[in-house]
Design a protein around this motif. Structure first.
Motif, PDB file in Angstrom:
ATOM      1  N   ALA A 138       0.847  -1.188   0.000  1.00 12.87           N
ATOM      2  CA  ALA A 138       0.000   0.000   0.000  1.00 12.87           C
ATOM      3  C   ALA A 138       0.883   1.238   0.000  1.00 12.87           C
ATOM      4  N   THR A 139       0.329   2.351  -0.457  1.00 11.96           N
ATOM      5  CA  THR A 139       1.126   3.566  -0.583  1.00 11.96           C
ATOM      6  C   THR A 139       0.916   4.542   0.567  1.00 11.96           C
ATOM      7  N   SER A 140       0.230   4.116   1.619  1.00 11.26           N
ATOM      8  CA  SER A 140       0.135   4.914   2.844  1.00 11.26           C
ATOM      9  C   SER A 140      -0.261   3.982   3.971  1.00 11.26           C
ATOM     10  N   HIS A 141      -0.015   4.417   5.201  1.00 10.89           N
ATOM     11  CA  HIS A 141      -0.438   3.619   6.355  1.00 10.89           C
ATOM     12  C   HIS A 141      -1.958   3.572   6.425  1.00 10.89           C
ATOM     13  N   TYR A 268      -2.972   8.576  -0.907  1.00  9.12           N
ATOM     14  CA  TYR A 268      -1.852   9.344  -0.372  1.00  9.12           C
ATOM     15  C   TYR A 268      -1.968  10.799  -0.814  1.00  9.12           C
ATOM     16  N   GLY A 269      -1.632  11.095  -2.050  1.00  4.14           N
ATOM     17  CA  GLY A 269      -1.697  12.464  -2.553  1.00  4.14           C
ATOM     18  C   GLY A 269      -0.315  13.005  -2.853  1.00  4.14           C
ATOM     19  N   MET A 270       0.284  12.490  -3.934  1.00  3.08           N
ATOM     20  CA  MET A 270       1.659  12.881  -4.259  1.00  3.08           C
ATOM     21  C   MET A 270       1.798  14.354  -4.587  1.00  3.08           C
ATOM     22  N   ALA A 271       0.754  14.967  -5.151  1.00  9.32           N
ATOM     23  CA  ALA A 271       0.848  16.393  -5.465  1.00  9.32           C
ATOM     24  C   ALA A 271       1.043  17.224  -4.203  1.00  9.32           C
ATOM     25  N   ALA A 286      -9.686  16.247   4.159  1.00  9.33           N
ATOM     26  CA  ALA A 286      -9.233  15.335   5.211  1.00  9.33           C
ATOM     27  C   ALA A 286      -9.769  13.935   4.922  1.00  9.33           C
ATOM     28  N   VAL A 287      -9.359  13.374   3.792  1.00 13.47           N
ATOM     29  CA  VAL A 287      -9.842  12.053   3.383  1.00 13.47           C
ATOM     30  C   VAL A 287      -8.657  11.135   3.140  1.00 13.47           C
ATOM     31  N   GLY A 288      -8.876   9.852   3.379  1.00 12.89           N
ATOM     32  CA  GLY A 288      -7.891   8.847   3.040  1.00 12.89           C
ATOM     33  C   GLY A 288      -6.516   9.152   3.585  1.00 12.89           C
ATOM     34  N   GLY A 289      -5.521   9.054   2.691  1.00 12.97           N
ATOM     35  CA  GLY A 289      -4.148   9.283   3.093  1.00 12.97           C
ATOM     36  C   GLY A 289      -3.685  10.719   2.996  1.00 12.97           C
ATOM     37  N   GLU A 292      -1.995  12.149   6.026  1.00  9.03           N
ATOM     38  CA  GLU A 292      -0.668  11.539   6.158  1.00  9.03           C
ATOM     39  C   GLU A 292       0.337  12.225   5.242  1.00  9.03           C
ATOM     40  N   ALA A 293      -0.085  12.538   4.023  1.00  9.63           N
ATOM     41  CA  ALA A 293       0.809  13.228   3.087  1.00  9.63           C
ATOM     42  C   ALA A 293       1.124  14.634   3.568  1.00  9.63           C
TER      43      ALA A 293
END
Length: 368
Positions: A138-141, A268-271, A286-289, A292-293
């Motif tokens: 996965a790309t985030s916790h 996650y949200g790489m941008a 404030a959704v998903g990862g 965290e990003a």
């Protein structure tokens, strides 16, 4: 397993991973780890399978079957979830012969705009695929926790390799407030429509907003967004650029005072981290990862504003605060500068992914 191949992984990706007209965070991630895994001891054999994933036609299905069938018994194979998760009939039958891992960028059923029945079908197909493979990445916790809970996968089988960021020179911005930037494919999930709706109520304040991202994913959505911009009288203030080459994208970041990402779903949200890598504060859902990003600076300060995605008033209120409160802007900019210095790079991503792949090497072979 042949000792000569113990540190080699076959990486199966969607075709078009290098298409500059249709960039995506998943494509960037795939390309970067292909480049960086050799530095941490894993040679990569790339297999780009062209198709309309996750709804492949017969030709794409046959090509994926061929790629897997031609892999040597016991080979380590990493599959992008966009390719693997909707075709358990192809993937599961190879799970006893190959050592399979699936990299989940976005759970298939989380894509915005799917009919409920289609989302449920994709969800079930994904569950069958992920339960059959020994390693899920996965790309985030946040995404790892969700996959464990939602698909009832043993937590020790789910590993995290979050995207890295390339630290860039600090963005000079404009006046520190008024240049807004949204970097995301123009699709319902990314929320540009509600961003424009929010901005339409702020015409008494000075701002411009540039939306950078591919326009070919959902042409109906793009047409409706353009119509909303014109109907709202924002044609000279909101600009859709389409996808930009790296130099022009870098220039867009350099001019930005605030990064805005009002997504409905993100693993996650790489941008976000691309903006923070330049010291640009962030306003995001404030959704998903995404939380965290955005993360925190070393002193615990948050380099942005997180708003609930289910409150229509939250986004315009947050934008008004940003534009109208110099003290808030100074605090967020200081936190973004500190967060910039503490971001993990792509080398960390490669090491974490390599750690997940090591579990494939120790995974006992199962009978086919």
């Amino acid at each position: 397993m042949n000792r000569a191949h113990t540190r080699t992984v076959h990486f199966v990706m969607p075709g078009g991973v290098d298409d500059p007209a249709a960039p995506s965070g998943g494509n960037v991630y795939d390309r970067r780890v292909c480049r960086d895994l050799p530095a941490v001891g894993w040679q990569v054999r790339e297999h780009a399978v062209v198709g309309t994933w996750p709804q492949p036609g017969a030709t794409a299905r046959a090509e994926l079957s061929r790629v897997l069938a031609e892999a040597e018994d016991g080979s380590a194979v990493l599959l992008d979830g966009l390719v693997a998760c909707a075709v358990p009939d192809i993937v599961v039958r190879e799970a006893g012969r190959l050592r399979l891992a699936v990299l989940v960028h976005l759970p298939l059923g989380d894509e915005t705009g799917l009919a409920p029945a289609r989302a449920a079908d994709l969800d079930a197909l994904e569950r069958d695929t992920l339960r059959a493979v020994p390693v899920v990445v996965a790309t985030s916790h946040w995404a790892a926790r969700r996959l464990v809970a939602h698909h009832r996968i043993a937590s020790e089988r789910v590993h995290v390799a979050a995207p890295g960021a390339d630290i860039a020179p600090p963005a000079p911005g404009t006046d520190g407030a008024s240049r807004l930037l949204c970097v995301a494919a123009v699709t319902p999930r990314k929320g540009q429509y509600r961003l424009v709706k929010a901005l339409a109520g702020l015409t008494d304040l000075p701002w411009t907003c540039t939306c950078v991202g591919g326009l070919g994913h959902d042409r109906g959505y793009v047409a409706g967004l353009r119509e909303l911009i014109e109907e709202s009288g924002l044609g000279d203030r909101v600009h859709l650029t389409g996808a930009l080459p790296k130099e022009e994208l870098d220039a867009s970041y350099a001019c930005a005072d605030l990064m805005v990402l009002p997504s409905y779903a993100e693993t996650y949200g790489m941008a976000v981290t691309e903006a923070l890598a330049r010291g640009i504060p962030v306003l995001a859902s404030a959704v998903g990862g995404l939380p965290e990003a955005v993360g925190r600076a070393p002193d615990g300060s948050v380099p942005g504003i997180l708003v609930p995605s289910d409150d229509p008033a939250a986004l315009p209120a947050a934008l008004r605060r940003w534009l109208g409160e110099p003290g808030l802007r100074r605090r967020l900019k200081a936190a973004a500068d500190d967060r910039r210095a503490a971001l993990d790079g792509w080398a960390t991503t490669a090491r974490n992914l390599a750690g997940a792949l090591e579990h494939l090497r120790s995974e006992p072979r199962r009978a086919a």
